[in-house]
Scaffold this active site. Sequence first.
Site, PDB file in Angstrom:
ATOM      1  N   ASN A   1    -152.814 -11.691   1.260  1.00 45.67           N
ATOM      2  CA  ASN A   1    -151.628 -10.950   0.804  1.00 45.67           C
ATOM      3  C   ASN A   1    -150.852 -11.703  -0.274  1.00 45.67           C
ATOM      4  O   ASN A   1    -149.680 -11.425  -0.521  1.00 45.67           O
ATOM      5  CB  ASN A   1    -150.678 -10.665   1.984  1.00 45.67           C
ATOM      6  CG  ASN A   1    -151.357 -10.010   3.150  1.00 45.67           C
ATOM      7  OD1 ASN A   1    -151.546 -10.626   4.191  1.00 45.67           O
ATOM      8  ND2 ASN A   1    -151.753  -8.758   2.982  1.00 45.67           N
TER       9      ASN A   1
ATOM     10  N   HIS B   1    -157.564  -6.981   3.357  1.00 39.77           N
ATOM     11  CA  HIS B   1    -157.066  -6.757   1.989  1.00 39.77           C
ATOM     12  C   HIS B   1    -157.886  -7.517   0.945  1.00 39.77           C
ATOM     13  O   HIS B   1    -157.434  -7.670  -0.201  1.00 39.77           O
ATOM     14  CB  HIS B   1    -155.594  -7.175   1.893  1.00 39.77           C
ATOM     15  CG  HIS B   1    -154.665  -6.293   2.669  1.00 39.77           C
ATOM     16  ND1 HIS B   1    -154.334  -5.021   2.261  1.00 39.77           N
ATOM     17  CD2 HIS B   1    -154.018  -6.486   3.843  1.00 39.77           C
ATOM     18  CE1 HIS B   1    -153.513  -4.471   3.144  1.00 39.77           C
ATOM     19  NE2 HIS B   1    -153.310  -5.344   4.125  1.00 39.77           N
TER      20      HIS B   1
ATOM     21  N   HIS C   1    -153.761 -11.955  10.349  1.00 41.54           N
ATOM     22  CA  HIS C   1    -153.592 -10.517  10.110  1.00 41.54           C
ATOM     23  C   HIS C   1    -152.279  -9.953  10.664  1.00 41.54           C
ATOM     24  O   HIS C   1    -151.661  -9.134   9.982  1.00 41.54           O
ATOM     25  CB  HIS C   1    -154.757  -9.683  10.656  1.00 41.54           C
ATOM     26  CG  HIS C   1    -154.581  -8.200  10.480  1.00 41.54           C
ATOM     27  ND1 HIS C   1    -154.646  -7.584   9.243  1.00 41.54           N
ATOM     28  CD2 HIS C   1    -154.331  -7.205  11.380  1.00 41.54           C
ATOM     29  CE1 HIS C   1    -154.452  -6.274   9.395  1.00 41.54           C
ATOM     30  NE2 HIS C   1    -154.251  -6.028  10.673  1.00 41.54           N
TER      31      HIS C   1
ATOM     32  N   HIS D   1    -149.459 -11.440  11.088  1.00 39.99           N
ATOM     33  CA  HIS D   1    -148.370 -12.148  10.398  1.00 39.99           C
ATOM     34  C   HIS D   1    -147.334 -12.714  11.370  1.00 39.99           C
ATOM     35  O   HIS D   1    -146.337 -13.267  10.917  1.00 39.99           O
ATOM     36  CB  HIS D   1    -147.666 -11.257   9.358  1.00 39.99           C
ATOM     37  CG  HIS D   1    -148.548 -10.860   8.217  1.00 39.99           C
ATOM     38  ND1 HIS D   1    -148.069 -10.298   7.055  1.00 39.99           N
ATOM     39  CD2 HIS D   1    -149.899 -10.963   8.042  1.00 39.99           C
ATOM     40  CE1 HIS D   1    -149.075 -10.060   6.227  1.00 39.99           C
ATOM     41  NE2 HIS D   1    -150.197 -10.450   6.812  1.00 39.99           N
TER      42      HIS D   1
HETATM   43 FE   LIG Z   1    -152.268 -10.178   6.185  1.00 40.54          FE
HETATM   44 FE   LIG Z   2    -154.919  -8.294   7.230  1.00 38.13          FE
END
Ligand SMILES: [Fe+2]
Ligand SMILES: [Fe+2]
Length: 271
Positions: free
Chosen positions: A40, A68, A178, A180
Amino acid sequence: MRLLFLGDVVGRSGREAVAERLPGIVEQYGFDFVVINGENASHGRGLTEAHYQNLRDAGADVVTLGDHAFDQRDTLSFIEREPNLLRPINMPPGTPGRGAMFVESRKGHRVLVVNALGRVFMGPVDDPFRAVEAAIAACPLGEQADAIIVDFHTEATSEIQGMGHFLDGRASLVVGTHTHIPTSDHRILRGGTALMADAGMCGDFDSVIGVDTEEPINRFLTGIANGRFSPAEGEATLCGVAVETDTRSGLAIKVLPVRIGGSLSQALPEF
Ligand SMILES: [Fe+2]
Ligand SMILES: [Fe+2]
């Protein structure tokens, strides 16, 4: 060996915190090898080549990704020339890049890093358990590998804990990314593998998992997307996990959570 893993870097504030703080942390605690999840890092979506280089320059030996991975289109091409950038190993055959990397570190340590995507509350991908197991079998811990780090990128803490027990005794560290949100279940399993269900993010916690609160709240209230998600720009907390391993076996002898700077900061205990 001393290993440092940092969770998903979110946007500019996450990148700046890594650039400003990581070199000093590596120096202060004598980390031998650093892995950062960068999925990210570029405006919350994916990782550009320039931002990948920023993470490497700050001290990341390997950068991992997640769901992502290819949000920035240029990742599809530059990942092929960057052996220290991993995308999840269980993406479809033919996906550019690689999901496991056997790296000789700057200090001469032989480290296997594996990145995998989970399947619980996630999109369809191949079996992560057998994919990770095959990668590890190719260079076992304590034989070819001085350390093995598995970044298991998924939503469900149960799936990560399952992976940790599945690999217990065969990896130095299994850590989730993932969500966070850092978890407090860091521990060493019976077989000697350090496990933490989620490393947390390197981002601004005055947010909804790194995103400015307005649009997420709007979507929760209305179910309609009115705008785009923007990364929150306040000071980031660097979140992750630090592991010390036995040099001969590669198994963990100490595991500590890392939360440095920003609103979630806490002192790193004696390491
Ligand atoms: Fe993430
Ligand atoms: Fe993720």
